[in-house]
Design an enzyme around this catalytic site. Structure first.
Site, PDB file in Angstrom:
ATOM      1  CB  CYS A  65       5.759   3.256  12.972  1.00 44.38           C
ATOM      2  SG  CYS A  65       6.761   3.452  14.426  1.00 44.38           S
TER       3      CYS A  65
ATOM      4  N   GLY B 174       0.823  -1.207   0.000  1.00 44.79           N
ATOM      5  CA  GLY B 174       0.000   0.000   0.000  1.00 44.79           C
ATOM      6  C   GLY B 174       0.858   1.257   0.000  1.00 44.79           C
ATOM      7  CB  THR B 175       4.030   2.085   1.729  1.00 44.51           C
ATOM      8  OG1 THR B 175       3.498   1.796   3.024  1.00 44.51           O
ATOM      9  CG2 THR B 175       4.995   3.243   1.816  1.00 44.51           C
TER      10      THR B 175
ATOM     11  CB  THR C 168      10.119 -10.490 -11.262  1.00 41.53           C
ATOM     12  OG1 THR C 168      11.235 -10.339 -12.139  1.00 41.53           O
ATOM     13  CG2 THR C 168       9.530 -11.882 -11.412  1.00 41.53           C
TER      14      THR C 168
ATOM     15  CG  ASN D 243      -4.042   4.678   9.337  1.00 44.69           C
ATOM     16  OD1 ASN D 243      -4.300   5.764   8.820  1.00 44.69           O
ATOM     17  ND2 ASN D 243      -2.946   4.470  10.024  1.00 44.69           N
TER      18      ASN D 243
HETATM   19  N1  PLP Z   1      -2.435   3.523   4.077  1.00 41.08           N
HETATM   20  C1  PLP Z   1      -3.154   3.156   5.146  1.00 41.08           C
HETATM   21  C2  PLP Z   1      -4.410   3.891   5.454  1.00 41.08           C
HETATM   22  C3  PLP Z   1      -2.727   2.104   5.960  1.00 41.08           C
HETATM   23  O1  PLP Z   1      -3.433   1.758   7.030  1.00 41.08           O
HETATM   24  C4  PLP Z   1      -1.532   1.426   5.623  1.00 41.08           C
HETATM   25  C5  PLP Z   1      -1.012   0.330   6.469  1.00 41.08           C
HETATM   26  O2  PLP Z   1      -1.309   0.204   7.618  1.00 41.08           O
HETATM   27  C6  PLP Z   1      -0.828   1.830   4.489  1.00 41.08           C
HETATM   28  C7  PLP Z   1      -1.301   2.880   3.736  1.00 41.08           C
HETATM   29  C8  PLP Z   1       0.420   1.156   4.084  1.00 41.08           C
HETATM   30  O3  PLP Z   1       0.177  -0.098   3.527  1.00 41.08           O
HETATM   31  P1  PLP Z   1       1.349  -1.201   3.513  1.00 41.08           P
HETATM   32  O4  PLP Z   1       1.516  -1.619   4.930  1.00 41.08           O
HETATM   33  O5  PLP Z   1       0.841  -2.274   2.615  1.00 41.08           O
HETATM   34  O6  PLP Z   1       2.564  -0.550   2.965  1.00 41.08           O
END
Ligand code: PLP
Length: 367
Positions: free
Chosen positions: A313, A58-59, A225, A137
């Site tokens: 974190c 997600g990041t 990949t 979150n």
């Molecule tokens: N965005 C939100 C709202 C999240 O809660 C998180 C992870 O907790 C992320 C982004 C980041 O996702 P990832 O942990 O897959 O990098």
């Protein structure tokens, strides 16, 4: 992980291990699996399969949206600015700040302040991307994206609208979000998929430069990949999440309500941080007077109740929550923040146990 996701991924860790970018028959099998996974994810999002880009988390999806849109604009001689609310996850907030973007205030529930957003869009020239999270979150508040979309289209018509929907997938119908936005980020491990797989939806015609360059995978939008097993498992997890969502939301909401109501009944000095009407079903966030979160979490951990104070974190260090600060929660309350998340595996017995352990721990600390 959801058992269906584990099962879906296993063959791609053993007999179907080929690289989908190859040209031999086994590579073609792997490529077919990625394509099928893309179709499933696209169906759950209500978008064409060509809009779905698989990423590494997600990041990465959030960074790819912010940096990718700013880079693409700069390359065509139109450098500009990114805008986001102050309660975003750091995966959005840090890239926006890194590029010198504008950060907009939020309301007491952590949702973007629409008047402040409108002011920012009116007074900031060359806004290229606005990123507003669908679900927070830490506190679980839901931001309606339609009014955000109307503002952006009216006041910054050239800007791309991105939403971090990482926390939305289990609770909100993603098909209802995608029409309002140009880009959307997901993370597989938030809906029972594997860690280390992300999705970035990119509406056709959105100008975005790749942040990861190399072999040109994902139609040159994200090289590297493919994580075939992870991608296949992500699709299986999302399909199941989508099919079960309606029933799960009401089941989990009643568990969450019982958890929070019981804590409010058992203990004095408990503040429900955000009204439930503004929240997803799986989030229970309270602030408890006269205790420190860190001490509380220590006692909960000893009793195997796994909770947190802010977001997870890398260091595990307990930093004051930027989300609660942005919401204007007084330090005396935020010092005792407790974030409990419920989901597909949460049972009635878990709630009973959590109520008992949290209540005992708070009483002990107050003594
Ligand atoms: N965005 C939100 C709202 C999240 O809660 C998180 C992870 O907790 C992320 C982004 C980041 O996702 P990832 O942990 O897959 O990098």
């Amino acid at each position: 992980m959801r058992p269906a996701a584990v099962e879906a991924m296993l063959p791609f860790l053993s007999e179907c291990y080929a690289n989908p970018s190859g040209s031999h028959r086994f590579a073609r099998d792997a490529r077919r699996a990625v394509d099928e996974a893309r179709d499933i994810v696209a169906e759950c999002l209500g978008v064409p399969a060509g809009w779905v880009v698989f990423t590494g988390c997600g990041t990465e999806s959030d960074n790819a949206a912010i940096t990718g849109v700013l880079d693409a604009a700069a390359r065509t001689g139109r450098p500009g600015t990114a805008v986001c609310p102050a309660a975003e996850h750091h995966a959005v907030l840090h890239p926006v700040e890194h590029h010198g973007g504008r950060v907009v205030p939020v309301d007491r529930s952590g949702r973007v302040d629409l008047d402040a957003l409108a002011d920012t869009l009116r007074t900031t020239p060359d806004v290229r991307i606005v990123s507003v999270m669908a679900v927070n979150n830490e506190v679980g508040s839901v931001t309606e994206l339609d009014p955000v979309c109307s503002l952006v289209r009216e006041l910054a018509p050239d800007a791309v609208l991105h939403t971090d929907a990482v926390q939305a997938a289990s609770w909100l119908d993603l098909r209802a979000l995608t029409p309002s936005v140009d880009m959307l980020s997901l993370s597989a491990h938030k809906f029972g998929g594997p860690k280390g797989v992300g999705v970035l939806v990119v509406r056709d015609g959105t100008r975005v430069a790749p942040v990861i360059m190399g072999g040109g995978q994902e139609r040159d939008r994200r090289s590297g990949t493919h994580n075939v097993a992870g991608i296949v498992a992500t699709a299986a997890a999302l399909a199941e999440t989508d099919a079960e969502r309606h029933d799960e939301v009401s089941r989990v909401r009643s568990l969450r309500d019982r958890l929070v109501d019981s804590l409010l009944a058992e203990l004095d000095g408990v503040l429900e941080t955000v009204p439930r009407a503004h929240k997803i079903a799986g989030s229970a966030h309270v602030c408890i007077a006269d205790i420190e979160s860190e001490a509380l979490l220590y006692l909960l951990d000893r009793a195997e109740v796994c909770a947190s104070a802010a977001s997870a974190c890398a260091s595990g260090a307990m930093e004051p929550s930027h989300v609660l600060a942005a919401m204007g929660v007084e330090r005396s309350w935020s010092a005792g923040a407790l974030r409990m998340s419920l989901g597909a595996t949460t049972t009635d017995a878990d709630v009973d146990r959590a109520v008992e352990v949290v209540t005992d721990a708070v009483r002990q600390l107050r003594r």
